[in-house]
Design a protein around this motif. Sequence first.
Motif, short mmCIF file in Angstrom:
data_model
loop_
_atom_site.label_atom_id
_atom_site.label_comp_id
_atom_site.label_asym_id
_atom_site.label_seq_id
_atom_site.Cartn_x
_atom_site.Cartn_y
_atom_site.Cartn_z
N TRP A 440 0.83 -1.21 0.00
CA TRP A 440 0.00 0.00 0.00
C TRP A 440 0.86 1.25 0.00
O TRP A 440 0.47 2.27 -0.56
N MET A 490 -2.46 1.56 10.87
CA MET A 490 -3.53 0.74 10.31
C MET A 490 -2.97 -0.48 9.61
O MET A 490 -3.57 -1.55 9.64
N ALA B 17 -10.67 4.38 11.30
CA ALA B 17 -11.76 4.24 10.34
C ALA B 17 -11.37 3.25 9.26
O ALA B 17 -10.22 3.21 8.84
N VAL B 19 -10.51 1.64 5.91
CA VAL B 19 -10.06 2.22 4.65
C VAL B 19 -10.15 1.15 3.59
O VAL B 19 -10.37 -0.03 3.90
N ALA B 20 -9.96 1.58 2.38
CA ALA B 20 -9.97 0.61 1.29
C ALA B 20 -8.84 -0.39 1.51
O ALA B 20 -7.72 -0.01 1.79
N VAL B 21 -9.17 -1.65 1.42
CA VAL B 21 -8.18 -2.69 1.66
C VAL B 21 -8.00 -3.47 0.37
O VAL B 21 -8.95 -3.69 -0.38
#
Lengths: 567, 197
Positions: A440, A490, B17, B19-21
């Motif tokens: 990512w 995250m 929050a 998120v796009a994964v």
Amino acid sequence: MTTLADGEWHRLHPASPLLRGGLFIVAILGFIISNLRERLIDFFFHVPTYGDDPIDELFRRGAVGWALLGVVVILVVILVAFYLSWRMHTFRVSGEVVEVRSGLVFRSNRRARLDRIQGVNIVRPFIPRLFGAAKLEVSVAGQDANVHLAYLGSAAADALRRDILHLASGARAAAALPSDAAPDAAAEGEDWVEHAGTRAAGSALGPSLGSAIGTAAGGIAGGIGGFATDRAHEFFAPELDPDAAPPESVVRIPPGRLIGSVIFSGFTVFVLIAIAVLIWSVSAGGSGWLLIAIFPGLIGSLSFYVNRFTKSLRYSIAGTPDGVRVGFGLLSVSNETLPPGRIHAVRVSQPLIWRPFGWWQVRINTAGHSTNKGAAGEAHTTTLPVGTLADVARVLELILPGFDSDSGSENGREKLLVDHGVRSPGGDDGYTNAPRRAAWLRPFSWRRTGFTVAADTVLLRRGFVSRELTLVPLARLQSIAIEQGPIQRMLRLAKLRVHTVAGPVVATLPVIDVREGERLFERLSAGAISSARADTSHHWADPGHPLNRAMPDRPAQTLAPAAEAAL
Amino acid sequence: MPDTTEGFAAPVPPAPAPVAVSVSEPAPELAQTLDPAGRLELPVAGEWKRVSPRYVVVEIVGTVIFGLVLCAGATALWLLAEVSWAPIVLALIVVVTLVVVLFEPRRVRSIGYQLRQDDLLFRRGIMFQRFVSVPYGRMQLIDVTRGPVARWLGLADLKFVTAAASSGVLVPGLAFDDAEALRDRLIELAESRRAGL
């Protein structure tokens, strides 16, 4: 040990003020000659001059005597100033410090502690080189903290560097260093030091004359002819003294590859884009201002290529008993010796454009910064401007003892790690890589982004388009930081930074699994402490502290047990 | 280093929050990706030493002054240059400044340091976390500085300087006596573990 490093005060080469102020004198001469152009033509070819010039005016007013007196006074003032500046500029090298005193009105005194020396650099700019003079620069850590000795006799400079490094290495017990060049150098050093008195009068008469007087004092037989032959020998001698380093440790760059590396550089891409823009603007019927703006720059870029090429010619890297010696230059020659343990970080990198040729570049961070430009006009941080993987392995072996090239030895693992570090696309190859979710943040390079620790050195691998491997010896590491932002949190990633002294090499690991990162952080902070404790490179040849694993004649040192346990 | 996590009881941040994964990520990965376990937390044994709570005042004063300067700029744009969108900018500045001030105590609480056996460990930040470890032997000098507001509150900042410019460990908001004591202690530690560059 020459007389120059005996702890007493010595003077520099008598022609030093002239060579230091040389450009100024040449400029004045050029100005005078260009103004007297017509007179000179008249004098040699009997072509009469037309018009008035200051000399006619002097004749007419009968002020020739005054003019000559003025010239004589100016000459005397220059001579006295040069003599005094030479007389007041003294240096000494003792067991602990290198010290320089200079200045007539504003006195200055500068000392460098020998165990803090980061490197010793000898520069021979073109003109002083013609006269057999060299500049010695002792770098210590810090901005503008270097000690300059400009100028010394060429051989005396080499001998003095050997002595400084020898004293700094702490190997005072084994003072009898076998060296072929030392006696000659000592002789030359003594020559001008002892005859300083006789030469004082002629000190400002120009180096050739000054040396001629010196030679005459020793015996008229040689004379100026002998001096010229000596200079010619020196000038055409190989850049690297064959006795100074074992030939198997020498890395050279063939001229063809050098040309290639200069042509296939980012600068060429820039030039090509500029040319393309130029052609487009002309063919599109542009007003021509772009032509005026860009074209002179393009011509200037040619000199850039020539400059880079000549400055990098005769490049050699070699292992000497007192560290790595990096030398280069065709007309102006420079070579620097970096004692062991003065290299804080190393980066092996490959720009995309070099990939088809398999060329790599090695850059380093050091604490001392020479004020002279290095090869190719870059700072002294480019250790290998361009080389094959085999060259890289040999350079790494020299600058990071422990990364030996022969894969059969116990160091085979390190060699393999370097190879994987630069070439491997990633995967299970001895490196701990970033997890897939790092894609990512690093869509291309995540596979290759990883680290490993070997031989008291941390290896950080990164980059997909332009591949690079960073090596930091744990004993030189200053501090470590681990960071995490919200997006990385995250993705359960973290960023690790290894802080070293300032330089072109920045050691970071942009993405790594957060747990791996925490473990590496702890491992490195513990390893840095134990390595620093075991490190003795400030006195690298101190008896009882065998270090310098790069030297073939010294036994390979095993890892300090404490350090290995910590890692 | 023992693998115990204690000392610093960091409040767990609100779950991030979604998120796009990546579609290529398998399902368990997805669950883990959103797990707060992704937080950076060093397994260190010792107690984190905190900076003085009064340091919040220094930070708030700094933030408010900065906010006021920005507000003045926006107001000038609004009233003098009569730029129509300036009031929106002004409101935005006020809101951002208020939010930053609200989070200030939390940010100051996140600053901590530990004197370990051979190195100094420093941490700060909630959103952007940062841990730095500096071996004592690497310290080149220690600076103690006091700004006007900090002096009024009896606080001082302590800065560790190593040969690397990027180390940049600055422990702010120590009581002045503590800062001097810490400085002397660190110098003593650095002397006993002296290392070259």
